[in-house]
Scaffold this motif. Structure first.
Motif, PDB file in Angstrom:
ATOM      1  N   LYS A  73     -30.879 -22.131 -26.162  1.00 54.35           N
ATOM      2  CA  LYS A  73     -31.662 -22.150 -27.580  1.00 54.35           C
ATOM      3  C   LYS A  73     -30.982 -23.333 -28.313  1.00 54.35           C
ATOM      4  CE  LYS A  73     -32.641 -17.312 -27.722  1.00 54.35           C
ATOM      5  NZ  LYS A  73     -32.649 -15.928 -28.743  1.00 54.35           N
ATOM      6  N   SER A  74     -31.753 -23.767 -29.499  1.00 51.36           N
ATOM      7  CA  SER A  74     -31.296 -24.923 -30.095  1.00 51.36           C
ATOM      8  C   SER A  74     -30.179 -24.038 -31.332  1.00 51.36           C
ATOM      9  CB  SER A  74     -31.988 -25.514 -31.054  1.00 51.36           C
ATOM     10  OG  SER A  74     -32.937 -24.803 -31.768  1.00 51.36           O
ATOM     11  N   LEU A  75     -29.488 -24.343 -31.789  1.00 52.67           N
ATOM     12  CA  LEU A  75     -28.423 -23.871 -32.924  1.00 52.67           C
ATOM     13  C   LEU A  75     -29.454 -23.434 -34.146  1.00 52.67           C
ATOM     14  CD1 LEU A  75     -25.321 -25.503 -33.001  1.00 52.67           C
ATOM     15  CD2 LEU A  75     -25.980 -23.303 -31.940  1.00 52.67           C
ATOM     16  N   GLY A  76     -30.556 -24.201 -34.548  1.00 56.40           N
ATOM     17  CA  GLY A  76     -31.571 -23.978 -35.332  1.00 56.40           C
ATOM     18  C   GLY A  76     -32.188 -22.855 -35.198  1.00 56.40           C
ATOM     19  N   GLU A  77     -32.634 -22.642 -33.839  1.00 57.55           N
ATOM     20  CA  GLU A  77     -33.443 -21.486 -33.391  1.00 57.55           C
ATOM     21  C   GLU A  77     -32.833 -20.184 -33.169  1.00 57.55           C
ATOM     22  OE1 GLU A  77     -36.084 -20.269 -29.219  1.00 57.55           O
ATOM     23  OE2 GLU A  77     -34.880 -22.166 -29.394  1.00 57.55           O
ATOM     24  N   SER A  78     -31.496 -20.291 -32.978  1.00 60.38           N
ATOM     25  CA  SER A  78     -30.484 -19.148 -32.672  1.00 60.38           C
ATOM     26  C   SER A  78     -30.034 -18.587 -34.060  1.00 60.38           C
ATOM     27  CB  SER A  78     -29.446 -19.245 -31.737  1.00 60.38           C
ATOM     28  OG  SER A  78     -28.531 -20.401 -32.437  1.00 60.38           O
ATOM     29  N   ARG A  79     -29.952 -19.265 -35.114  1.00 60.53           N
ATOM     30  CA  ARG A  79     -29.636 -18.893 -36.496  1.00 60.53           C
ATOM     31  C   ARG A  79     -28.563 -18.081 -36.461  1.00 60.53           C
ATOM     32  NH1 ARG A  79     -33.320 -15.235 -37.673  1.00 60.53           N
ATOM     33  NH2 ARG A  79     -32.879 -15.311 -39.998  1.00 60.53           N
ATOM     34  N   VAL A  80     -27.453 -18.587 -35.814  1.00 56.65           N
ATOM     35  CA  VAL A  80     -25.955 -18.200 -35.707  1.00 56.65           C
ATOM     36  C   VAL A  80     -25.282 -17.740 -37.077  1.00 56.65           C
ATOM     37  CG1 VAL A  80     -23.640 -18.512 -34.822  1.00 56.65           C
ATOM     38  CG2 VAL A  80     -25.803 -18.909 -33.409  1.00 56.65           C
ATOM     39  N   ARG A  81     -25.580 -18.893 -37.913  1.00 57.88           N
ATOM     40  CA  ARG A  81     -24.790 -18.573 -39.131  1.00 57.88           C
ATOM     41  C   ARG A  81     -25.413 -17.700 -40.248  1.00 57.88           C
ATOM     42  NH1 ARG A  81     -24.292 -24.016 -42.631  1.00 57.88           N
ATOM     43  NH2 ARG A  81     -23.340 -24.482 -40.926  1.00 57.88           N
ATOM     44  N   SER A  82     -26.604 -17.487 -40.033  1.00 62.14           N
ATOM     45  CA  SER A  82     -27.256 -16.445 -40.601  1.00 62.14           C
ATOM     46  C   SER A  82     -27.296 -14.990 -40.206  1.00 62.14           C
ATOM     47  CB  SER A  82     -28.684 -16.755 -41.195  1.00 62.14           C
ATOM     48  OG  SER A  82     -29.571 -16.849 -39.988  1.00 62.14           O
ATOM     49  N   THR A 119     -21.976 -30.507 -33.448  1.00 62.68           N
ATOM     50  CA  THR A 119     -23.210 -29.958 -33.332  1.00 62.68           C
ATOM     51  C   THR A 119     -24.127 -30.399 -34.370  1.00 62.68           C
ATOM     52  OG1 THR A 119     -22.487 -27.885 -34.473  1.00 62.68           O
ATOM     53  CG2 THR A 119     -22.248 -28.101 -31.991  1.00 62.68           C
ATOM     54  N   SER A 120     -25.515 -29.937 -34.113  1.00 58.62           N
ATOM     55  CA  SER A 120     -26.364 -30.053 -35.211  1.00 58.62           C
ATOM     56  C   SER A 120     -27.440 -28.912 -34.905  1.00 58.62           C
ATOM     57  CB  SER A 120     -27.106 -31.604 -35.291  1.00 58.62           C
ATOM     58  OG  SER A 120     -27.907 -31.480 -33.907  1.00 58.62           O
ATOM     59  N   GLU A 121     -28.424 -28.841 -35.741  1.00 56.84           N
ATOM     60  CA  GLU A 121     -29.470 -27.918 -35.735  1.00 56.84           C
ATOM     61  C   GLU A 121     -30.156 -28.106 -34.457  1.00 56.84           C
ATOM     62  OE1 GLU A 121     -30.799 -25.302 -38.063  1.00 56.84           O
ATOM     63  OE2 GLU A 121     -28.559 -25.692 -38.424  1.00 56.84           O
TER      64      GLU A 121
END
Length: 227
Positions: free
Chosen positions: A171-180, A199-201
């Protein structure tokens, strides 16, 4: 003996005096040398000085608890001074006190226990380090979780090197929403056999990647335990 004129020329560059060349002091001095810093090493043990002769810019057998010795070696003129005496707490405290009286601005001191550290702080040392205590805490976190490496920045905030949890693979980091969802940030990634990149989104994480995670220590550790 190391002359004042020699010391002045060293101090004009990035220079550090390391007082006490036991395991911690020796490792510190050699690492500084490996990174291009000029180092004056001081120890009261002649055998240690002989071992390090040729490995440091200058290494001297001397009694750092004598103010005239510190002045003769021009220790207060160095950019940084580290007191890493661990076997003799009295010598550590006296040496530190003399350096503070000489207005050494950038002074680090090793503490072997909390009481020693408290005394150093009361003397006015701004940088007190606890190598054994800090290493013990670091290893404890590595043993508990699945972290590959761990660095506590301070105030409960850490950087962790780890393999990615399966839930974010592909998954992309934007999709996985790790921070939230996890309260941490994946700041860098290294593909197998590759190099670290920011990294980026849009960064997609692979199972074989290694990731660098930053965030509150408890949350970073919890993230490392995800499967």
């Amino acid at each position: 003996m190391f002359s004042r004129s020699d010391a002045a020329s060293v101090a004009a560059a990035d220079s550090v005096a390391v007082i006490g060349l036991g395991r911690f002091g020796r490792a510190l001095a050699l690492e500084l040398m490996a990174n291009g810093t000029e180092v004056l090493g001081i120890d009261a043990d002649e055998s240690i000085v002989q071992e390090l002769n040729g490995h440091l810019t200058h290494v001297v057998c001397a009694d750092s608890t004598r103010e005239e010795v510190l002045k003769q070696l021009a220790v207060p003129e160095f950019d940084r001074v580290v007191v890493s005496i661990g076997s003799d707490i009295q010598a550590s405290i006296l040496t530190t006190s003399l350096l503070l009286r000489s207005d050494v601005e950038h002074l680090w001191a090793k503490a072997v226990n909390d009481a020693h550290g408290t005394i150093l702080e009361q003397l006015g040392v701004r940088h007190v380090v606890y190598p054994e205590k800090e290493m013990g805490r670091r290893v404890a976190h590595l043993v508990r979780g699945s972290m590959q490496d761990y660095l506590e920045i301070g105030d409960g905030f850490s950087l962790v090197k780890m393999a990615p949890p399966l839930g974010i693979v592909g998954k992309s980091l934007g999709e996985s929403r790790v921070r939230s969802t996890a309260g941490v940030t994946i700041t860098a990634v290294r593909p197998k056999g590759g190099t670290w990149t920011h990294t980026s989104e849009t960064t997609v994480i692979a199972a074989s990647d290694t990731i660098l995670v930053s965030g509150p220590t408890a949350k970073a550790e919890a993230f490392s335990l995800r499967r």
